[in-house]
Scaffold this motif. Structure first.
Motif, mmCIF file in Angstrom:
data_model
loop_
_atom_site.group_PDB
_atom_site.id
_atom_site.type_symbol
_atom_site.label_atom_id
_atom_site.label_comp_id
_atom_site.label_asym_id
_atom_site.label_seq_id
_atom_site.Cartn_x
_atom_site.Cartn_y
_atom_site.Cartn_z
ATOM 1 N N THR A 50 0.838 -1.191 0.000
ATOM 2 C CA THR A 50 0.000 0.000 0.000
ATOM 3 C C THR A 50 0.874 1.243 0.000
ATOM 4 N N ASN A 96 -6.538 -1.300 -5.494
ATOM 5 C CA ASN A 96 -7.525 -0.867 -4.516
ATOM 6 C C ASN A 96 -7.311 0.602 -4.159
ATOM 7 N N GLY A 98 -8.608 3.144 -1.113
ATOM 8 C CA GLY A 98 -9.324 3.245 0.152
ATOM 9 C C GLY A 98 -9.683 4.681 0.442
ATOM 10 N N HIS A 104 -14.094 1.353 -0.165
ATOM 11 C CA HIS A 104 -13.054 0.829 -1.023
ATOM 12 C C HIS A 104 -13.551 0.629 -2.445
ATOM 13 N N TRP A 106 -12.361 -1.241 -6.152
ATOM 14 C CA TRP A 106 -11.494 -2.316 -6.658
ATOM 15 C C TRP A 106 -11.483 -2.319 -8.175
#
Length: 116
Positions: A50, A96, A98, A104, A106
């Protein structure tokens, strides 16, 4: 509504490299954390890496030292550079986003297959 479109997957031999890209629509890309996840057949989806809005990165143990996540806010794109690939890296890789309010988002995923 945000759309995420991954690209860059493919078939590669063990030890090779791939660079995944994820292009995001909309104007909120630069404000939110982005991530790469993967799911192998018969297994749960797992975190790979991330990157926050300010560029702080985090990696799974399996990705540390081999994968690098980065982002280009001018192109609304997040990347995953994958080096020294192993057969166990074979999976469908998902992008992804956030967000604190909308939740979220996708992408559809891009397949990475590493042959031994």
């Amino acid at each position: 509504q945000v759309q995420l479109v991954e690209s860059g997957g493919g078939l590669v031999q063990a030890g090779g490299s791939l660079r995944l890209s994820c292009a995001a629509s909309g104007s909120i890309f630069r404000l939110n954390s982005m991530g790469w996840y993967r799911q192998a057949p018969g297994k749960q989806r797992e975190l790979v890496a991330t990157i926050t809005a300010i560029g702080t990165t985090r990696y799974s143990d399996s990705a540390k030292g081999r994968f690098t996540i980065s982002r280009d806010n001018t192109k609304n794109t997040v990347y995953l550079q994958m080096n020294s690939l192993k057969p166990e890296d074979t999976a469908l890789y998902y992008c992804n986003m956030g967000t604190p309010i909308q939740g979220h988002y996708w992408g559809q995923g891009t397949q990475v297959t590493v042959s031994s």
